[in-house]
Design a protein around this motif. Sequence first.
Motif, mmCIF file in Angstrom:
data_model
loop_
_atom_site.group_PDB
_atom_site.id
_atom_site.type_symbol
_atom_site.label_atom_id
_atom_site.label_comp_id
_atom_site.label_asym_id
_atom_site.label_seq_id
_atom_site.Cartn_x
_atom_site.Cartn_y
_atom_site.Cartn_z
ATOM 1 N N GLU A 21 0.853 -1.189 0.000
ATOM 2 C CA GLU A 21 0.000 0.000 0.000
ATOM 3 C C GLU A 21 0.887 1.236 0.000
ATOM 4 O OE1 GLU A 21 -3.445 2.237 2.602
ATOM 5 O OE2 GLU A 21 -3.065 0.120 2.960
ATOM 6 N N ARG A 22 0.641 2.095 -0.975
ATOM 7 C CA ARG A 22 1.461 3.302 -1.113
ATOM 8 C C ARG A 22 0.946 4.417 -0.223
ATOM 9 N NH1 ARG A 22 2.337 4.577 -7.215
ATOM 10 N NH2 ARG A 22 0.805 6.066 -6.533
ATOM 11 N N GLU A 23 1.879 5.193 0.313
ATOM 12 C CA GLU A 23 1.548 6.342 1.142
ATOM 13 C C GLU A 23 0.844 7.388 0.295
ATOM 14 O OE1 GLU A 23 3.943 8.853 4.435
ATOM 15 O OE2 GLU A 23 4.852 8.796 2.456
ATOM 16 N N GLY A 24 -0.012 8.138 0.902
ATOM 17 C CA GLY A 24 -0.677 9.219 0.190
ATOM 18 C C GLY A 24 -2.054 8.819 -0.274
ATOM 19 N N ASP A 25 -2.149 8.371 -1.516
ATOM 20 C CA ASP A 25 -3.471 8.051 -2.063
ATOM 21 C C ASP A 25 -3.973 6.674 -1.654
ATOM 22 O OD1 ASP A 25 -1.887 6.429 -3.638
ATOM 23 O OD2 ASP A 25 -2.378 7.416 -5.515
ATOM 24 N N GLY A 26 -3.141 5.881 -1.000
ATOM 25 C CA GLY A 26 -3.563 4.578 -0.488
ATOM 26 C C GLY A 26 -3.710 3.493 -1.530
ATOM 27 N N THR A 28 -2.551 0.371 -3.913
ATOM 28 C CA THR A 28 -1.709 -0.788 -3.646
ATOM 29 C C THR A 28 -1.160 -1.321 -4.958
ATOM 30 O OG1 THR A 28 -3.074 -1.324 -1.727
ATOM 31 C CG2 THR A 28 -1.682 -3.086 -2.580
ATOM 32 N N GLU A 54 5.552 0.686 8.347
ATOM 33 C CA GLU A 54 5.927 1.450 7.163
ATOM 34 C C GLU A 54 7.303 1.031 6.657
ATOM 35 O OE1 GLU A 54 6.630 6.118 6.245
ATOM 36 O OE2 GLU A 54 4.814 5.576 7.340
ATOM 37 N N GLU A 109 11.008 2.574 7.705
ATOM 38 C CA GLU A 109 11.024 4.030 7.760
ATOM 39 C C GLU A 109 11.186 4.427 9.223
ATOM 40 O OE1 GLU A 109 10.980 7.782 6.045
ATOM 41 O OE2 GLU A 109 11.037 5.821 5.088
#
Length: 111
Positions: A21-26, A28, A54, A109
């Motif tokens: 799942e990518r940060e920001g827009d959510g 995947t 993360e 992170e």
Amino acid sequence: MLIGPRLHEGTDGYLVVTPLEREGDGTTVLVNRGWISKKFKKQRDRPEGLPMGEVVVEGLLREPWKKNMFTPVNQPEKGEFYFPDVVQMASIVGSQAVWVEETMGMSREIA
């Protein structure tokens, strides 16, 4: 998801594909995290390879290879994948049909 079997330097194993799942827009995407030996097929046998929380992934967007006439049909109901059918795999985990080849190991992170 594991794709295989795949030989690496004469040893049987699998490619590990993880939804990320990518940060920001959510959104995947699917990340090919690389090869593991057959002895690590079960997740409980590779706890250090299961990062939680993360992480940062460096990778390249790739077009995965196509199934040839000798490759068996994937059987996702049995957890058996013989080639990366990105659309099929994405539908199973609810991700975008995007394939990323990880180029550097995942790192945590640090806040």
